[in-house]
Design a protein around this motif. Structure first.
Motif, PDB file in Angstrom:
ATOM      1  N   HIS A 147       0.824  -1.205   0.000  1.00  0.00           N
ATOM      2  CA  HIS A 147       0.000   0.000   0.000  1.00  0.00           C
ATOM      3  C   HIS A 147       0.861   1.260   0.000  1.00  0.00           C
ATOM      4  CE1 HIS A 147      -3.818   2.067   0.554  1.00  0.00           C
ATOM      5  NE2 HIS A 147      -3.255   2.818   1.487  1.00  0.00           N
ATOM      6  N   VAL A 184       0.768   3.795  -3.093  1.00  0.00           N
ATOM      7  CA  VAL A 184       0.258   5.148  -2.874  1.00  0.00           C
ATOM      8  C   VAL A 184       1.317   6.190  -3.197  1.00  0.00           C
ATOM      9  CG1 VAL A 184      -0.448   6.780  -1.078  1.00  0.00           C
ATOM     10  CG2 VAL A 184      -1.508   4.527  -1.190  1.00  0.00           C
ATOM     11  N   CYS A 228       0.092   0.705  -9.942  1.00  0.00           N
ATOM     12  CA  CYS A 228       0.244   1.241  -8.584  1.00  0.00           C
ATOM     13  C   CYS A 228      -1.102   1.612  -7.976  1.00  0.00           C
ATOM     14  CB  CYS A 228       1.166   2.462  -8.603  1.00  0.00           C
ATOM     15  SG  CYS A 228       2.888   2.082  -8.971  1.00  0.00           S
ATOM     16  N   SER A 248      -2.629  -0.038  -4.697  1.00  0.00           N
ATOM     17  CA  SER A 248      -3.022   0.802  -3.563  1.00  0.00           C
ATOM     18  C   SER A 248      -4.457   0.516  -3.134  1.00  0.00           C
ATOM     19  CB  SER A 248      -2.861   2.278  -3.945  1.00  0.00           C
ATOM     20  OG  SER A 248      -3.396   3.114  -2.953  1.00  0.00           O
TER      21      SER A 248
END
Length: 226
Positions: free
Chosen positions: A56, A60, A93, A97
């Motif tokens: 995560h 992020v 990504c 996330s």
């Protein structure tokens, strides 16, 4: 730098500033996990299962920082190759996330201050973010650039909710201290809603602008007798 070039940087710089606090917080959390910090009730869930939170944090960080430059018209126009490569990375990504956030919401122990209402909000917006990215990727595969940009902008707005939530929570915490579960949930919701409202307003303005341009041209043709 020309005035127009300076204006082009306003949005990316603003987004980078908005993402600064969540990115710094994520880096701090990663450093704690790597450095073997003291386990407390607040971070025990991360030490028990570090992989999801590390996915995560990396997702992020790249999504928020790299994504900000996708809103610079010069990068899209002068560097289409960069835009495509960055876009593919951003999709990965962003999904990492969103999906890791959903996993943590479902399977991590609920942290203090997070009630069922906030858990529901996290699930709704996490799923919405993933859905927007999937729809954005599907649109560009159909060569539908307008819908691609709209869906990816919506996904990014939801992903940037963490930055806006700092702004919605901080004044309340400074004035009254730690809010109740309900108040915290509503402040978190406000961060997501603000971002969604702003991006929808921008998208509607961009959609209306070509229509106004066409009407102006048609009106000029009528006046000119064409």
């Amino acid at each position: 730098m020309t005035p127009s070039a300076k204006r082009d940087w306003l949005v990316p710089v603003g987004l980078l500033m908005l993402s600064a606090i969540p990115v710094i917080a994520g880096a701090s959390r990663a450093a704690q996990l790597a450095g073997g910090a003291t386990v407390t009730p607040d971070n025990a869930r991360f030490f028990a299962s570090p992989a999801p939170v590390l996915v995560h944090i990396v997702g992020v960080t790249l999504y928020s920082l790299l994504g900000a430059f996708q809103f610079h018209r010069g990068f899209r126009g002068r560097r289409p190759g960069w835009h495509r490569v960055a876009g593919r990375l951003l999709a990965v990504c962003g999904l990492a996330s969103a999906l890791s956030g959903l996993w943590m919401t479902l399977f991590y122990a609920r942290p203090p201050g997070d009630g069922e209402l906030l858990t529901g909000f996290r699930l709704v917006f996490g799923a919405a973010m993933a859905g927007c990215i999937v729809l954005g990727v599907a649109a560009i595969r159909r060569r539908d650039v307008a819908r691609h940009r709209a869906w990816m902008a919506r996904g990014y707005a939801i992903g940037m909710g963490a930055g806006t939530q700092v702004l919605t929570q901080l004044p309340v915490m400074l004035l009254i201290g730690q809010p109740s579960e309900f108040v915290r949930a509503m402040l978190m919701l406000a961060g997501w809603v603000i971002n969604v409202v702003v991006v929808e307003w921008v998208l509607r303005r961009r959609t209306a602008r070509p229509a106004r341009t066409r009407r102006t041209g048609e009106h000029a043709d009528v006046l000119a007798g064409r």
